[in-house]
Design an enzyme around this catalytic site. Structure first.
Site, PDB file in Angstrom:
ATOM      1  N   ARG A   1       0.801  -1.217   0.000  1.00 19.92           N
ATOM      2  CA  ARG A   1       0.000   0.000   0.000  1.00 19.92           C
ATOM      3  C   ARG A   1       0.837   1.272   0.000  1.00 19.92           C
ATOM      4  NH1 ARG A   1      -4.840   0.269   4.238  1.00 19.92           N
ATOM      5  NH2 ARG A   1      -5.198  -1.711   3.172  1.00 19.92           N
TER       6      ARG A   1
ATOM      7  N   HIS B   1      -8.048  -4.141  -7.504  1.00 23.55           N
ATOM      8  CA  HIS B   1      -7.765  -3.412  -6.268  1.00 23.55           C
ATOM      9  C   HIS B   1      -9.044  -3.288  -5.445  1.00 23.55           C
ATOM     10  CE1 HIS B   1      -4.842  -0.959  -4.093  1.00 23.55           C
ATOM     11  NE2 HIS B   1      -5.788  -0.064  -3.869  1.00 23.55           N
TER      12      HIS B   1
ATOM     13  N   TYR C   1     -17.596  12.972 -14.137  1.00 20.76           N
ATOM     14  CA  TYR C   1     -17.460  14.152 -14.996  1.00 20.76           C
ATOM     15  C   TYR C   1     -16.124  14.202 -15.733  1.00 20.76           C
ATOM     16  CZ  TYR C   1     -21.363  15.795 -12.133  1.00 20.76           C
ATOM     17  OH  TYR C   1     -22.561  15.905 -11.488  1.00 20.76           O
TER      18      TYR C   1
END
Length: 748
Positions: free
Chosen positions: A36, A82, A126
């Site tokens: 991570r 993931h 968007y």
């Protein structure tokens, strides 16, 4: 004790709780470190970034292709590779597209991906994105067997363990992350400088770290700025892999005519939000912490332009900017902590030489694996080409066998000595392909493949050839990102500058005379100029109030306010309310709640103060040392129970004796040298009392005698030259004062 239930046997295992907890926390810590937070030294990527790029590659989001919604990419990543929150994955993707966060962006974003002011990106429904050429260079060779693939979390797909590309992403784009018990912080660098250092390291594997600093000048931030550390400091940081760099904003002055000027900031330090930076500067103006600063304006568009306006034309630009560098994030320290995962997935802090060596070792491994993969492909093709040549030479017989035999494959293999793959390839040929079976073409292809294979074998068998090939590939990559290209040009300057001098704020305050007046009820004000204290305007107070302290001072002075419990507070002369009206309560300026009566107010000048409590104990203390930095003040005198601080007086230069008078009207005189100088405490006994306590104390020059005011309106002063009768050791009881000493037991 904890109970662990195994899924396979549904058995309960008894285990100490601390042991079970430590084992599980260790698993969590290792997962955080390796999967991570820390980047891989080979490609500089964390798993989430690697999976983002892999998913975008599978979606064919090449630089020449159209954009696709980020929601599509994020969905693929969290669904296939993931299994974490979508927002964290999208935030990682946004950072890869921000030109002010990454020196060489890996994602080409379309839409609102945030800005340098700290505004967040638009939602992923968007925005759209595709890969950049940098990302392609980082992933080049994925189809050539250069790296291992591993199953995804659910075993349905595969993902690469590391990216094989030649782009030096770890140093070029940097990395930051916090794991369990460790962290990493690597600033971005210039690709040409990295490649030059790596090339030198290929030719000189035992090169000293100092040699690499001839190529790597220092970090190269996407937001520009100036690194002002000495080259020795920079080199020391790269040697150990730990350190920090002082980064300043880039600024110039612009002439506004008639002698006026403004400072214009065009580049700010890395990871500093412009909006918060401007808020910092504006707060200096509103809180009057930098009097030589008048205004700050943000005139930025696509380029940063922050305008700093001085208070007057006489202000030195360097003085103003140096103070801003000290008080705001116009200068910051960018840490360097090259804590990365090595090829064995082990976290290590590496110096610059170790990082480059590990990266080069990975690239040599990629080169060898690519060569072996290509040789295997060539062998496969050569086998087929050999079969085609045999078929061409015996085309009529091959056709006859295919037409007449029920099982032509074994017949072909037996008659012409073909392998299974060769016979299968011949049988699978289309009729239209027969026209292409020309012996010259087939033999030319075979010769070319054999030549390529021989070259690859020589490459695999020669370390020198591998070094030459890697240097050639690095030179090709360098041409794409050299200093003459818009993306490759160095943005951060390296210009050594001296550390910022710690200039006191008083140096920026305009020195003006004031008259400080404080009433008995604690209302304080400062009149402009040194006003005659006999004026009616100066002695104007609220009904029932009266004067307590009045003296002349300067706006640059720090004023010491002492209370009966021995605590000292500090007021700034330039911060006092104006002389109109009755002023403001001093309790609104410092935390005086429950601190007792104010017994002294005076400027903090150079020299010592004589402090004494009502029980006759006292000492000398530095006036400057009594200045407090906060509203809560500073405890200077530790008064004993039942007593109070009663005397705070400056000791003029040259005074060598102390005179003490008690409420019992007895006086002692002793040398000033018998008083200790302390920063805090109770002090020593000045005079011994059987009844009552201390009335007054003063310092004087023994050779000139002791003087006191006679009282009344005459204003006469009497001096007693012969003090031998009162000269005694400190702490004595004393004797009655000279004839004519005031009845109020005060020296005046």
């Amino acid at each position: 004790m904890s109970e662990v239930t195994t899924d396979e046997f549904d058995q309960i295992v008894r285990q100490p709780f601390d042991e079970a907890l430590s084992q599980r926390y260790l698993v969590y810590a290792l997962s955080t470190i390796t999967a991570r937070s820390l980047p891989d030294v080979r490609d500089g990527l964390k798993p989430v970034h690697r999976r983002l790029l892999w998913a975008m590659r599978l979606l064919r989001l090449d630089p020449g292709a159209g954009y696709k919604k980020c929601a599509r990419v994020v969905g693929d990543v969290i669904g296939k590779y993931h299994p974490h929150g979508d927002q964290s994955v999208y935030d990682a993707m946004v950072r890869l597209a921000q030109t002010f966060s990454l020196r060489y962006p890996l994602v080409d974003g379309q839409g609102n991906f945030g800005n340098i002011d700290g505004d967040n990106a638009a939602a992923y429904r968007y925005t759209e994105a595709r890969l950049t050429q940098v990302a392609l260079d980082l992933m080049a060779g994925l189809d050539d067997g250069t790296v291992d693939f591993r199953p995804t979390y659910n075993g349905e797909d595969e993902e690469p363990e590391v990216m094989p590309g030649l782009f030096p992403n770890l140093l070029a784009n940097g990395a930051s992350g916090i794991a369990v018990g460790m962290a990493t912080s690597i600033p971005p660098h210039n690709v040409e400088e990295i490649i030059d250092a790596a090339t030198h390291l290929i030719d000189n594997p035992r090169a000293e770290p100092e040699e690499l600093m001839a190529y790597v000048k220092g970090p190269d931030f996407p937001t520009g700025g100036i690194i002002v550390d000495h080259e020795d400091v920079i080199a020391a940081a790269y040697l150990n892999g730990r350190g920090s760099f002082r980064v300043r904003a880039k600024w110039t002055t612009e002439d506004q005519g008639r002698g006026t000027w403004v400072a214009v900031i065009s580049e700010i330090p890395f990871q500093v939000q412009k909006s918060k930076l401007i808020e910092q500067i504006a707060s200096l103006i509103s809180e009057k912490k930098l009097p030589i600063l008048a205004d700050v304006r943000d005139e930025s568009d696509e380029e940063v332009r922050i305008v700093i306006e001085p208070r007057s034309r006489t202000v030195e630009p360097n003085v103003l900017m140096d103070r801003l560098f000290r008080l705001t994030d116009l200068e910051v320290r960018v840490p360097l902590n090259m804590n990365v995962l090595d090829a064995n997935r082990t976290p290590r802090v590496m110096g610059l030489r170790e990082v480059l060596t590990s990266w080069l070792a990975h690239q040599f491994d990629v080169l060898r694996r690519r060569s072996r993969h290509r040789i295997a492909k060539i062998d496969d093709r050569l086998e087929l080409v050999g079969g085609y040549i045999i078929a061409f030479l015996n085309l009529d017989r091959v056709i006859q066998i295919i037409r007449e035999e029920d099982e032509p494959k074994p017949v072909l293999m037996a008659e012409f000595g073909l392998t299974d793959r060769q016979a299968e390839a011949i049988l699978n040929m289309r009729l239209r392909s027969l026209r292409r079976l020309e012996e010259m073409q087939l033999r030319a292809e075979k010769d070319a493949l054999e030549k390529e294979r021989d070259g690859l074998l020589k490459l695999l068998n020669s370390d020198k050839a591998q070094q030459t090939r890697l240097k050639k590939d690095l030179a090709t990559l360098k041409a794409r990102y050299n200093l003459d290209t818009p993306l490759g040009a160095r943005r951060t300057l390296i210009e050594e500058a001296a550390p910022i001098a710690d200039i006191p704020l008083e140096a920026f305050i305009e020195k003006e005379p004031i008259t400080v007046i404080m009433s008995q009820r604690g209302w304080i004000r400062a009149m402009k100029g040194h006003v005659d204290l006999a004026q009616p305007e100066a002695m104007k107070f609220k009904e029932g109030d009266g004067p307590a302290f009045a003296f002349h001072a300067q706006t640059t002075d720090k004023l010491l306010l002492a209370t009966a419990n021995g605590r000292f507070f500090t007021l700034a002369g330039d911060k006092l309310p104006g002389g109109r009206g009755f002023g403001e309560p001093v309790r609104a300026m410092v935390d005086l709640e429950g601190e007792g009566d104010v017994i002294a107010l005076l400027p903090a000048q150079d020299g010592n103060l004589l402090v004494a409590a009502s029980d006759g104990r006292g000492f000398l203390t530095s006036a400057r040392g009594a200045v407090a930095e906060t509203r809560k003040g500073k405890q200077v005198v530790n008064v004993r129970t039942g007593s109070r601080l009663s005397i705070v007086k400056p000791v003029p230069k040259g005074h060598d004796y102390i005179a003490v008078v008690g409420e019992n009207r007895k006086m002692v005189v002793f040398p000033l040298s018998e008083l200790p100088e302390m920063g805090r405490g109770q002090g020593v006994q000045l005079q011994r009392y059987r009844d009552g306590g201390l009335a007054d104390v003063t310092s004087f020059l023994f050779s000139e005698g002791l003087s006191w005011e006679m009282g009344g309106e005459s204003g006469r002063v009497r001096t007693e030259p012969d003090l031998s009768g009162w000269r005694t050791a400190r702490g004595a009881a004393g004797r009655m004062p000279p004839t004519g000493f005031p009845r109020n037991n005060r020296f005046g």
